[in-house]
Scaffold this active site. Structure first.
Site, PDB file in Angstrom:
ATOM      1  N   ASP A 185       0.590  21.761  27.630  1.00 34.03           N
ATOM      2  CA  ASP A 185       1.714  20.877  27.922  1.00 34.03           C
ATOM      3  C   ASP A 185       2.983  21.676  27.706  1.00 34.03           C
ATOM      4  OD1 ASP A 185       3.058  18.302  28.403  1.00 34.03           O
ATOM      5  OD2 ASP A 185       3.567  18.383  26.287  1.00 34.03           O
ATOM      6  N   SER A 186       4.114  21.092  28.104  1.00 31.13           N
ATOM      7  CA  SER A 186       5.393  21.763  27.900  1.00 31.13           C
ATOM      8  C   SER A 186       5.800  21.779  26.432  1.00 31.13           C
ATOM      9  CB  SER A 186       6.488  21.069  28.715  1.00 31.13           C
ATOM     10  OG  SER A 186       6.652  19.732  28.280  1.00 31.13           O
TER      11      SER A 186
ATOM     12  N   CYS B 114       0.290  17.287  31.128  1.00 33.16           N
ATOM     13  CA  CYS B 114       1.714  17.186  31.424  1.00 33.16           C
ATOM     14  C   CYS B 114       1.859  16.632  32.828  1.00 33.16           C
ATOM     15  CB  CYS B 114       2.373  18.559  31.319  1.00 33.16           C
ATOM     16  SG  CYS B 114       4.104  18.618  31.831  1.00 33.16           S
TER      17      CYS B 114
ATOM     18  N   GLU C  81      10.282  14.621  20.915  1.00 37.42           N
ATOM     19  CA  GLU C  81      10.236  15.982  20.359  1.00 37.42           C
ATOM     20  C   GLU C  81      10.891  16.033  18.980  1.00 37.42           C
ATOM     21  OE1 GLU C  81       9.115  18.967  21.507  1.00 37.42           O
ATOM     22  OE2 GLU C  81       8.397  18.427  23.512  1.00 37.42           O
TER      23      GLU C  81
ATOM     24  N   CYS D 288       4.475  10.227  31.232  1.00 36.60           N
ATOM     25  CA  CYS D 288       4.785  11.464  30.516  1.00 36.60           C
ATOM     26  C   CYS D 288       4.009  11.400  29.217  1.00 36.60           C
ATOM     27  CB  CYS D 288       6.286  11.594  30.256  1.00 36.60           C
ATOM     28  SG  CYS D 288       6.743  13.010  29.224  1.00 36.60           S
TER      29      CYS D 288
ATOM     30  N   HIS E 294       4.592  12.556  26.444  1.00 34.17           N
ATOM     31  CA  HIS E 294       5.422  12.316  25.258  1.00 34.17           C
ATOM     32  C   HIS E 294       5.575  10.819  24.967  1.00 34.17           C
ATOM     33  CE1 HIS E 294       6.684  16.464  26.042  1.00 34.17           C
ATOM     34  NE2 HIS E 294       7.229  16.488  24.844  1.00 34.17           N
TER      35      HIS E 294
END
Length: 269
Positions: free
Chosen positions: A10-11, A73, A155, A187, A189
């Site tokens: 993932d990023s 992602c 994040e 997403c 996240h």
């Protein structure tokens, strides 16, 4: 059987929600995770640039000997899925699992009024990948909104508070106005913010996470190809790596994966 690890990338930290779900449904499997913290976030970058980052990471995972790649992602899935399946599945027999199609199918099963909302990064929403996938079913109406600041909150480990709720309302109220009954968290996240998102949307909106649906797809692919790890082996040792700054990554890794995950071996590449 195949005792090689599953490669997940993932990023940044969002894909850890997918890794957590994979550990839940495949507890005997070994995971090699890469968070591309050197280039996070992907969502505000051109898809061609994301494709370059993603292919480099997947090349490294394949070179390390993984038996499956999970693109954890949504932005990377939008940018590189076709190329990845040609490059790794067709050429080398390595299954590639992504997050978009499993989540879209789950949303179609969940909706009763055929009004589905999608939230994601700017790149994911602009690509239209969810809109195209969901709209193949006649009568389904799809409403999408980019929520770039959600990644910042996730994040940073911020999952509550007035600032987050204010941002959530600004992103979600236009979708709620369309009478959606299902919302795709497009997403990886976003499951970290599910409490705030659910609070703003209300009980009448079902949240669909790509994390759990992708883990089930990974299980199905391993079972179909007879690639499961031998359950008689010792418990697996996992590696969770970051391409850039790792302090926040490691803190969130322990928060998402739990302090008692056996074999947690964070390494910064």
């Amino acid at each position: 059987m195949n005792n090689a690890p599953i490669g997940i990338f993932d990023s940044g930290v969002g894909g850890l929600t997918v890794a957590r779900s994979v550990l839940d449904v495949l507890p005997h499997e070994q995971i090699l995770y890469v968070g591309d913290t050197a280039h996070t976030p992907y969502g505000d970058k051109p898809l061609a640039q994301v494709r370059t980052y993603a292919l480099q990471i997947m090349d490294d995972l394949v070179d390390s000997g993984v038996k499956m790649i999970v693109i954890a992602c949504n932005t990377a899935s939008s940018a590189v899925l076709h190329d990845a399946r040609e490059r790794y599945t067709d050429s080398r027999g390595i299954p590639v699992v992504e997050v978009v199609v499993p989540a879209a199918h789950a949303a179609l099963r969940a909706t009763t009024n055929h009004r589905i909302g999608v939230i994601g990064t700017v790149a994911t929403v602009t690509s239209g990948v969810y809109q195209d996938t969901l709209s193949v079913v006649p009568g389904v109406e799809v409403y999408a909104n980019a929520c770039p600041r959600f990644v910042e909150f996730a994040e940073a480990g911020i999952t509550t508070g007035d600032d987050l709720l204010a941002v959530a309302r600004s992103y979600l109220e236009p979708l709620i106005a369309h009478d959606i009954d299902t919302l795709v968290l497009g997403c990886t996240h976003y499951p970290l913010l599910a409490g705030a998102i659910s609070y703003v949307c209300g009980d009448g909106v079902t949240l669909v996470s790509s994390s759990s649906t992708t883990a089930r797809r990974a299980y199905a692919e391993l079972a179909r190809a007879d690639l499961m790890r031998d359950p008689r082996l010792d418990p697996p040792v996992h590696r969770f790596t970051a391409t850039g700054p790792a302090d926040r990554f490691l803190a969130l890794a322990h928060r998402i994966l739990g302090p008692n995950v056996e074999g947690l071996d964070p390494v910064t590449t």
